[in-house]
Design a protein around this motif. Structure first.
Motif, PDB file in Angstrom:
ATOM      1  N   ARG A  57       0.950  -1.162   0.059  1.00 29.89           N
ATOM      2  CA  ARG A  57      -0.078   0.007   0.103  1.00 29.89           C
ATOM      3  C   ARG A  57       0.778   1.366   0.077  1.00 29.89           C
ATOM      4  O   ARG A  57       0.461   2.279  -0.585  1.00 29.89           O
ATOM      5  CB  ARG A  57      -0.949  -0.125   1.190  1.00 29.89           C
ATOM      6  CG  ARG A  57      -1.937   1.142   1.173  1.00 29.89           C
ATOM      7  CD  ARG A  57      -2.632   1.168   2.374  1.00 29.89           C
ATOM      8  NE  ARG A  57      -3.760   2.206   2.308  1.00 29.89           N
ATOM      9  CZ  ARG A  57      -3.599   3.574   2.332  1.00 29.89           C
ATOM     10  NH1 ARG A  57      -2.271   4.115   2.566  1.00 29.89           N
ATOM     11  NH2 ARG A  57      -4.493   4.622   2.181  1.00 29.89           N
ATOM     12  N   GLY A  58       1.920   1.212   0.840  1.00 29.17           N
ATOM     13  CA  GLY A  58       2.834   2.269   0.724  1.00 29.17           C
ATOM     14  C   GLY A  58       2.308   3.582   1.761  1.00 29.17           C
ATOM     15  O   GLY A  58       1.716   3.132   2.924  1.00 29.17           O
ATOM     16  N   ALA A  98       7.784 -12.750  -7.141  1.00 32.78           N
ATOM     17  CA  ALA A  98       7.034 -11.974  -8.437  1.00 32.78           C
ATOM     18  C   ALA A  98       6.261 -10.708  -7.613  1.00 32.78           C
ATOM     19  O   ALA A  98       6.150 -10.495  -6.553  1.00 32.78           O
ATOM     20  CB  ALA A  98       5.881 -12.818  -8.975  1.00 32.78           C
ATOM     21  N   ARG A  99       6.338  -9.424  -8.491  1.00 36.54           N
ATOM     22  CA  ARG A  99       5.727  -8.314  -8.409  1.00 36.54           C
ATOM     23  C   ARG A  99       4.779  -7.954  -9.356  1.00 36.54           C
ATOM     24  O   ARG A  99       5.510  -7.734 -10.606  1.00 36.54           O
ATOM     25  CB  ARG A  99       6.773  -7.164  -7.939  1.00 36.54           C
ATOM     26  CG  ARG A  99       7.714  -7.579  -6.663  1.00 36.54           C
ATOM     27  CD  ARG A  99       9.016  -6.892  -6.400  1.00 36.54           C
ATOM     28  NE  ARG A  99       8.649  -5.279  -6.306  1.00 36.54           N
ATOM     29  CZ  ARG A  99       8.325  -4.650  -5.274  1.00 36.54           C
ATOM     30  NH1 ARG A  99       7.980  -5.355  -4.176  1.00 36.54           N
ATOM     31  NH2 ARG A  99       7.895  -3.538  -5.193  1.00 36.54           N
ATOM     32  N   ILE A 100       3.664  -7.660  -9.169  1.00 38.14           N
ATOM     33  CA  ILE A 100       2.774  -7.466 -10.091  1.00 38.14           C
ATOM     34  C   ILE A 100       2.220  -5.963  -9.966  1.00 38.14           C
ATOM     35  O   ILE A 100       1.628  -5.730  -8.677  1.00 38.14           O
ATOM     36  CB  ILE A 100       1.472  -8.402 -10.351  1.00 38.14           C
ATOM     37  CG1 ILE A 100       2.143  -9.861 -10.395  1.00 38.14           C
ATOM     38  CG2 ILE A 100       0.423  -7.994 -11.348  1.00 38.14           C
ATOM     39  CD1 ILE A 100       1.041 -10.874 -10.062  1.00 38.14           C
ATOM     40  N   GLU A 101       2.317  -5.223 -11.151  1.00 38.21           N
ATOM     41  CA  GLU A 101       1.922  -3.637 -10.815  1.00 38.21           C
ATOM     42  C   GLU A 101       0.161  -3.990 -10.896  1.00 38.21           C
ATOM     43  O   GLU A 101      -0.491  -4.457 -11.673  1.00 38.21           O
ATOM     44  CB  GLU A 101       2.138  -2.934 -11.980  1.00 38.21           C
ATOM     45  CG  GLU A 101       3.488  -2.607 -12.111  1.00 38.21           C
ATOM     46  CD  GLU A 101       3.972  -1.571 -11.095  1.00 38.21           C
ATOM     47  OE1 GLU A 101       2.945  -0.908 -10.562  1.00 38.21           O
ATOM     48  OE2 GLU A 101       4.962  -1.380 -10.464  1.00 38.21           O
ATOM     49  N   VAL A 102      -0.444  -3.071 -10.015  1.00 39.53           N
ATOM     50  CA  VAL A 102      -1.780  -2.889  -9.766  1.00 39.53           C
ATOM     51  C   VAL A 102      -2.095  -1.403  -9.865  1.00 39.53           C
ATOM     52  O   VAL A 102      -1.076  -0.728 -10.214  1.00 39.53           O
ATOM     53  CB  VAL A 102      -2.416  -3.649  -8.693  1.00 39.53           C
ATOM     54  CG1 VAL A 102      -2.247  -5.392  -8.940  1.00 39.53           C
ATOM     55  CG2 VAL A 102      -1.557  -3.376  -7.233  1.00 39.53           C
ATOM     56  N   GLY A 103      -3.255  -0.977  -8.959  1.00 38.84           N
ATOM     57  CA  GLY A 103      -3.600   0.392  -9.038  1.00 38.84           C
ATOM     58  C   GLY A 103      -2.844   1.145  -7.710  1.00 38.84           C
ATOM     59  O   GLY A 103      -2.172   0.556  -7.156  1.00 38.84           O
ATOM     60  N   PRO A 104      -3.193   2.420  -7.666  1.00 37.05           N
ATOM     61  CA  PRO A 104      -2.541   3.167  -6.700  1.00 37.05           C
ATOM     62  C   PRO A 104      -3.160   2.871  -5.200  1.00 37.05           C
ATOM     63  O   PRO A 104      -4.216   2.442  -4.859  1.00 37.05           O
ATOM     64  CB  PRO A 104      -2.860   4.556  -6.682  1.00 37.05           C
ATOM     65  CG  PRO A 104      -4.196   4.457  -7.639  1.00 37.05           C
ATOM     66  CD  PRO A 104      -4.021   3.343  -8.495  1.00 37.05           C
ATOM     67  N   ALA A 105      -2.193   2.582  -4.115  1.00 29.32           N
ATOM     68  CA  ALA A 105      -2.383   2.415  -2.765  1.00 29.32           C
ATOM     69  C   ALA A 105      -3.354   1.023  -2.590  1.00 29.32           C
ATOM     70  O   ALA A 105      -4.361   1.034  -1.978  1.00 29.32           O
ATOM     71  CB  ALA A 105      -3.190   3.464  -2.047  1.00 29.32           C
ATOM     72  N   PRO A 106      -2.901  -0.108  -3.060  1.00 33.12           N
ATOM     73  CA  PRO A 106      -3.749  -1.502  -2.804  1.00 33.12           C
ATOM     74  C   PRO A 106      -3.826  -1.836  -1.671  1.00 33.12           C
ATOM     75  O   PRO A 106      -2.915  -1.493  -0.722  1.00 33.12           O
ATOM     76  CB  PRO A 106      -2.686  -2.250  -3.636  1.00 33.12           C
ATOM     77  CG  PRO A 106      -1.468  -1.621  -3.682  1.00 33.12           C
ATOM     78  CD  PRO A 106      -1.562  -0.407  -3.700  1.00 33.12           C
ATOM     79  N   SER A 107      -4.765  -2.107  -1.072  1.00 30.06           N
ATOM     80  CA  SER A 107      -5.331  -2.134   0.265  1.00 30.06           C
ATOM     81  C   SER A 107      -5.638  -3.634   0.317  1.00 30.06           C
ATOM     82  O   SER A 107      -4.956  -4.660   0.449  1.00 30.06           O
ATOM     83  CB  SER A 107      -6.468  -1.350   0.885  1.00 30.06           C
ATOM     84  OG  SER A 107      -6.598  -1.542   2.175  1.00 30.06           O
ATOM     85  N   GLY A 108      -7.086  -3.912   0.402  1.00 32.13           N
ATOM     86  CA  GLY A 108      -7.830  -5.139   0.509  1.00 32.13           C
ATOM     87  C   GLY A 108      -7.409  -6.202  -0.361  1.00 32.13           C
ATOM     88  O   GLY A 108      -7.098  -5.873  -1.593  1.00 32.13           O
TER      89      GLY A 108
END
Length: 720
Positions: free
Chosen positions: A474-475, A496-506
């Protein structure tokens, strides 16, 4: 009913072997034929029932005709002095239930497959005669252990019934017969027992002897009802990763819809043999159950050809046709070759013990008489059963104790499917704490590993086999993260590290573990308000679903068809809705109004209710828990008692309690976990450390763990 030394017709009663609600089983001596026998005597109350007497006569005749080597021979049956009796062969050995107790981690897979193959042969013979057993379970399988290996007998056809739409159903309306831990879902909703009901029970037995535990470990018959009808089919790999080759077999055999199961017990046996062949450790001896399914001419007693689900039949996961279950034109597997007559010796398996060997110094098998099978009056369908489940589940308040914190600042916690490890995210390490995930051995409360991640973690999810942990990074609000991280739990390293949207939470995983759903909370500067749908095998986002403002917690229904997203809002806005997403179309199908600032959401194991923890606002700091009926997606109850800014929410694995962490606020920090039962009553609050955040429990509902601002707490429930 009987007494030692009593003379009952031509029988002398010598020793009581078992007693149930409907009768007794004695070791007796038949003076006519001069041999020891097992004599079942039925109680006077049931014998006086004309319907029961008619059914007893009908089914005893059919059972006596069964020619399978794996069915206990019936010598005689009838009535003496107004009492019904069955005279059976007395054999040496113990039952399969005792073998399971002696191997709490499960039997070797090859042995388990061999046992199931033998029981499948007995059931195929019964089905060929038009008889459904209805009480397949470990205590009804006798293991003689003679001649160097297991030789199995399926016993106690005492509650069997004739199958087919034209058969006379001689049981009382609304009565369910059987042992609920092994009963197919349709039997709880008033449907008649069929051959595929026996297939379901045999797979439950297979799961238990593989893993050492029942597939649904409910504490009582009413809990079993809810679990069989509503909970997803468990996978053997959840208990032991090395059993993953059998996951597909169990998923098909325990499908909720009978039409999606294996068409015959023999087809199930073939599938287990094929799966065992993929383990690389060799297979069990191939028994007569498999040869019954050959393409040659059927011999006497061979199971009749019955239409299978058809060429389009797929397993429960929709991953493709199952050759072992549907290889033949009639839905029966097998590799061709001449059919083997039931009763013929099988290469590689010890032959059946002689039919009339004297007992001598044997230890007679102490098996339970007819009547130990559970008799449960439902009175009407699944709804009635669920309501009884609610009424019979008052819940319990756990005790709490602090354990060594795995991190300086714990955040979220999840537990592996086998309950042996807890994964905790937060800030750890020294001298400068950094974002990481700690691995805790739940037996010793000791940290066994620590895995650094990139930015501050938002949530955790553990794969069904426990081999992977997924973390949303989340950062911070000033520097939001945007990555979903995969951790290999065998090596405790990021893979692995997969790019998702900003500030991922749940974060939530689909039941098959192939898809992750990540709520992108975002910030005012970097708006999120979406859910990323991630194909984990491909390592990429396949869809982005717009939802409400600032999504925080997410939870899937047990069948994976609905995703519930708690929309918290962002820094300058308060959310108060839950978005409902259809995972087949990745479209929002509904919006549910809940309390202010919803943070956490959890769905009950039976899938009937979702629980949303809303932290509240400065003006209303108490917060609330909203109870959502998932059938209508409406709020049916709002709970405020005992709460102080709730954030985390979890439902115990047995569905009896909902656990809610009261985080509070900086001005008034919370320090408790609120316990709510399945009737939506607050039954207690448990003191823990300041500002509790995450909560997660074991699948059996016995324990749960709570993260607080700087502590780690274990909740332990009383024995069920």
């Amino acid at each position: 009913m009987g007494a030692e030394g009593e003379v009952f017709g031509p029988y002398e009663l010598r020793r009581l072997l078992g007693r149930g609600a409907m009768g007794e089983v004695w070791e007796a001596f038949d003076t006519r034929r001069e041999r020891p026998v097992a004599l079942k005597l039925l109680g006077g109350a049931v014998a006086a029932d004309p319907a029961f007497r008619a059914r007893f006569q009908q089914e005893a005749r059919l059972t006596a005709r069964l020619s399978s080597l794996h069915v206990i021979p019936i010598h005689d049956f009838g009535e003496i002095d107004g009492r019904l009796f069955v005279d059976m062969r007395l054999v040496d050995g113990g039952d399969l239930a005792a073998a399971v107790r002696a191997h709490p981690g499960g039997l070797p897979p090859g042995r388990a497959v061999d046992i199931v193959s033998q029981v499948a042969e007995a059931l195929d013979a019964a089905h060929a005669a038009g008889l459904v057993h209805r009480d397949v379970k470990p205590s009804n399988v006798l293991l003689t252990g003679q001649r160097g290996g297991d030789f199995c007998f399926l016993v106690d056809f005492g509650i069997a019934r004739v199958a087919g739409p034209s058969a006379a159903h001689l049981t009382s309306t609304g009565t369910v017969l059987g042992t609920t831990a092994y009963m197919a879902p349709e039997l709880f909703t008033g449907e008649p027992a069929t051959f595929r009901s026996d297939v379901y029970a045999l797979v439950c037995l297979f799961y238990e002897i593989l893993t050492g535990a029942r597939p649904f470990p409910g504490p009582d018959p009413v809990a079993h009802m809810g679990q069989h009808v509503h909970q997803p089919v468990p996978a053997p790999s959840w208990a032991r990763p090395d059993l993953a080759v059998f996951d597909r077999v169990v998923a098909i055999g325990m499908a909720k819809d009978p039409a999606h199961r294996f068409p015959t017990p023999g087809a199930l046996a073939d599938a287990t043999l094929e799966a065992a062949g993929r383990t690389g450790t060799g297979t069990a001896p191939v028994g007569a159950a498999t040869s019954l399914l050959g393409a040659g001419t059927a011999g006497p007693g061979t199971a009749p050809a019955r239409p299978g689900p058809g060429p389009g039949w797929h397993d429960a996961g929709g991953t493709g046709p199952v050759t072992a279950a549907s290889g033949g034109p009639n839905g029966a597997g097998g590799s061709g070759g001449a059919g083997t007559r039931v009763g013929a010796p099988t290469p590689g398996r010890p032959p059946a013990p002689g039919l009339e060997e004297p007992a001598g110094r044997r230890r007679p098998w102490r098996w339970v008489a007819v009547g130990l099978a559970a008799l449960l009056l439902l009175g009407g369908g699944a709804y009635a059963a669920d309501r009884v489940f609610d009424l019979w589940s008052p819940g319990a308040v756990p005790t709490a104790r602090a354990v060594a914190p795995p991190l300086q600042s714990p955040r979220w916690v999840e537990v592996s499917p086998d309950g042996r490890r807890a994964f905790v995210s937060g800030l750890g390490g020294s001298p400068t704490p950094s974002p990481s995930v700690a691995v805790v051995d739940t037996a010793t409360d000791q940290v066994t590993g620590s895995v650094p991640v990139g930015t501050f973690p938002g949530d955790l999810a553990v794969s069904g086999d426990g081999t992977r942990v997924y973390v949303s990074e989340r950062g911070t609000d000033a520097a939001p993260g945007s990555v979903l991280t995969t951790i290999d739990t065998s090596a405790n390293r990021v893979t692995a590290r997969i790019e998702v949207g900003p500030a991922p939470s749940g974060l939530a995983l689909s039941p098959d573990g192939r898809v992750a759903y990540v709520a992108n909370e975002g910030t005012n500067a970097a708006p999120g308000s979406t859910v990323s749908v991630v194909d984990l095998a491909a390592g990429q986002v396949t869809a982005t679903v717009p939802v409400g403002q600032g999504p925080s917690g997410v939870a899937l229904s047990p069948d994976g068809r609905k995703l519930y997203v708690a929309n918290e809002g962002v820094l300058t806005g308060v959310g108060n809705t839950v978005s409902v997403v259809d995972t087949a179309t990745n479209a929002v199908t509904g919006t549910i109004r809940v309390g202010d600032t919803p943070r956490g959401v959890a769905v009950a194991p039976d899938g009937r209710h979702a629980y949303v923890a809303s932290q509240g606002t400065a003006q209303a700091p108490q917060g609330s828990v909203s109870v959502i009926d998932t059938a209508s997606d409406t709020v049916t109850a709002t709970i405020t008692e005992g709460l102080n800014g709730p954030i985390g929410v979890a439902v115990t694995g047995d569905g009896r309690e909902v656990l809610v962490t009261s985080y509070g606020s900086e001005a008034a920090p919370g320090s408790t976990v609120t316990v709510i039962n399945s009737r939506d009553d607050v039954i207690g609050t448990v003191p823990v450390g300041q500002q509790p955040f995450g909560v997660a429990g074991t699948r059996d509902g016995s324990r749960a763990w709570v993260t607080t601002r700087s502590e780690f707490w274990l909740l332990e429930f009383p024995a069920r």
